[in-house]
Design a protein around this motif. Structure first.
Motif, mmCIF file in Angstrom:
data_model
loop_
_atom_site.group_PDB
_atom_site.id
_atom_site.type_symbol
_atom_site.label_atom_id
_atom_site.label_comp_id
_atom_site.label_asym_id
_atom_site.label_seq_id
_atom_site.Cartn_x
_atom_site.Cartn_y
_atom_site.Cartn_z
ATOM 1 N N GLU A 1 -38.760 -6.547 -25.559
ATOM 2 C CA GLU A 1 -39.354 -7.721 -25.359
ATOM 3 C C GLU A 1 -39.479 -8.491 -26.963
ATOM 4 O O GLU A 1 -39.542 -9.749 -26.913
ATOM 5 C CB GLU A 1 -40.833 -7.445 -24.832
ATOM 6 C CG GLU A 1 -41.875 -8.592 -24.737
ATOM 7 C CD GLU A 1 -41.247 -9.796 -23.889
ATOM 8 O OE1 GLU A 1 -41.686 -10.821 -23.933
ATOM 9 O OE2 GLU A 1 -40.131 -9.435 -23.082
ATOM 10 N N ARG A 2 -39.917 -7.673 -27.929
ATOM 11 C CA ARG A 2 -40.074 -8.382 -29.259
ATOM 12 C C ARG A 2 -38.590 -8.791 -29.816
ATOM 13 O O ARG A 2 -38.830 -10.111 -30.372
ATOM 14 C CB ARG A 2 -40.543 -7.313 -29.994
ATOM 15 C CG ARG A 2 -41.111 -7.799 -31.602
ATOM 16 C CD ARG A 2 -42.060 -8.782 -31.417
ATOM 17 N NE ARG A 2 -43.324 -8.392 -30.220
ATOM 18 C CZ ARG A 2 -43.905 -9.171 -29.778
ATOM 19 N NH1 ARG A 2 -43.456 -10.535 -29.658
ATOM 20 N NH2 ARG A 2 -44.695 -8.904 -28.778
ATOM 21 N N GLU B 1 -44.088 -1.239 -32.146
ATOM 22 C CA GLU B 1 -45.084 -2.191 -31.457
ATOM 23 C C GLU B 1 -45.857 -0.823 -30.441
ATOM 24 O O GLU B 1 -47.188 -1.432 -30.421
ATOM 25 C CB GLU B 1 -43.882 -2.362 -30.408
ATOM 26 C CG GLU B 1 -43.142 -3.396 -30.537
ATOM 27 C CD GLU B 1 -43.931 -4.972 -30.857
ATOM 28 O OE1 GLU B 1 -44.664 -5.177 -30.095
ATOM 29 O OE2 GLU B 1 -43.822 -5.415 -31.784
ATOM 30 N N ARG B 2 -45.818 0.299 -30.521
ATOM 31 C CA ARG B 2 -46.593 1.226 -29.873
ATOM 32 C C ARG B 2 -47.794 1.443 -30.880
ATOM 33 O O ARG B 2 -48.795 1.599 -30.598
ATOM 34 C CB ARG B 2 -45.823 2.428 -29.599
ATOM 35 C CG ARG B 2 -44.840 2.465 -28.558
ATOM 36 C CD ARG B 2 -43.979 3.694 -28.496
ATOM 37 N NE ARG B 2 -43.074 3.879 -27.645
ATOM 38 C CZ ARG B 2 -43.027 4.037 -26.359
ATOM 39 N NH1 ARG B 2 -44.323 4.578 -25.784
ATOM 40 N NH2 ARG B 2 -42.200 4.169 -25.352
ATOM 41 N N ASP C 1 -39.633 -0.337 -31.641
ATOM 42 C CA ASP C 1 -40.395 0.172 -30.554
ATOM 43 C C ASP C 1 -41.437 0.939 -31.021
ATOM 44 O O ASP C 1 -42.658 0.862 -30.451
ATOM 45 C CB ASP C 1 -39.385 0.958 -29.459
ATOM 46 C CG ASP C 1 -39.901 1.074 -28.158
ATOM 47 O OD1 ASP C 1 -39.885 -0.073 -27.720
ATOM 48 O OD2 ASP C 1 -40.460 2.324 -27.836
ATOM 49 N N ARG D 1 -40.486 -2.117 -25.514
ATOM 50 C CA ARG D 1 -41.536 -3.068 -26.376
ATOM 51 C C ARG D 1 -40.440 -3.575 -27.312
ATOM 52 O O ARG D 1 -40.553 -4.694 -27.489
ATOM 53 C CB ARG D 1 -42.525 -2.177 -27.015
ATOM 54 C CG ARG D 1 -43.469 -1.590 -26.020
ATOM 55 C CD ARG D 1 -44.481 -0.412 -26.395
ATOM 56 N NE ARG D 1 -45.670 -0.299 -25.673
ATOM 57 C CZ ARG D 1 -45.255 0.735 -24.718
ATOM 58 N NH1 ARG D 1 -44.174 1.146 -24.504
ATOM 59 N NH2 ARG D 1 -46.144 0.974 -23.870
#
Length: 236
Positions: A116-117, A60-61, A57, A113
């Motif tokens: 979703e990944r 992704e950020r 997460d 995030r």
């Protein structure tokens, strides 16, 4: 006989321990979550899965903020996805994990995030490739085109001979999406179907197979995507 009124109102803090009670817990003693090596291994694996989700997460950020390069993001994301799948390939861990939403609820984490990944099973750079260098021009490198074509043919041949297990099809499909992205970052007809099937396969267990209807639909979609890819190569 009247009950004698207390001189104060009783409160939850007015409890006085009796002399016949004694502490049975050593506060300096380390509390162990597991009593066997199997339990310890399970908790360590679940802790690693938790760490992977939180780290993914954060990655992704960082990627959305351009804090990491595409290459750094892709390499790290691929490694985390592999570690996640590796941990859950253990039947005991998978059973305790249940599924991602259950695990997140049990450990009170959101990580949208990362969620979703993990659902897609691919780095964002593979799912949505960035533009290729301008030096490549409109003509794709012949070697890359041949590699992408061979990957399509390999997948289609695998379906024809009945290789419909998730653990066989998913790697072939990953090879295709990576190969076509190396040729061009532009969309082509039915390219989205490749990603859709990647997501579908990613949700399946390794030993699961496509049904007869799914295999037929999968083959049709991949043939359409292959034709769309070839059409893109002929456009000026």
């Amino acid at each position: 006989m009247s009950r004698r009124q207390l001189a104060y109102a009783p409160t939850p803090y007015s409890y006085t321990p009796t002399s016949n009670l004694s502490a049975t817990i050593n506060l300096d003693e380390e509390v162990k979550l597991s009593t066997t090596s199997a339990e310890r291994d399970l908790y360590e694996s679940l802790a690693e899965v938790y760490s992977i989700i939180v780290t993914l997460d954060a990655l992704e950020r960082a990627y959305l903020k351009d804090s990491v390069t595409d290459a750094e993001y892709t390499e790290t994301c691929n490694r985390l996805l592999k570690q996640y799948k590796s941990n859950l390939s253990d039947e005991t861990v998978s059973k305790a994990f249940v599924d991602l939403e259950t695990f997140k609820g049990a450990w009170d984490i959101e990580c949208p995030r990362a969620t979703e990944r993990l659902r897609v099973g691919l780095p964002a750079t593979v799912e949505h490739p960035s533009a290729r260098p301008a030096t490549q021009g409109s003509e794709a490198n012949a070697t890359l085109v041949v590699a992408a074509t061979e990957n399509f043919i390999t997948l289609l041949d695998a379906i024809k001979v009945g290789m419909v297990e998730k653990d066989l099809l998913h790697p072939l499909l990953v090879d295709i999406i990576q190969a076509v992205n190396e040729v061009s970052d532009k969309d082509f007809d039915n390219k989205g179907k490749i990603v859709e099937w990647l997501i579908t396969l990613n949700q399946m267990r390794a030993a699961e197979k496509l049904t007869e209807d799914q295999a037929r639909e999968f083959s049709f979609d991949m043939n359409q995507a292959y034709n769309g890819f070839k059409t893109t190569l002929t456009r000026k």
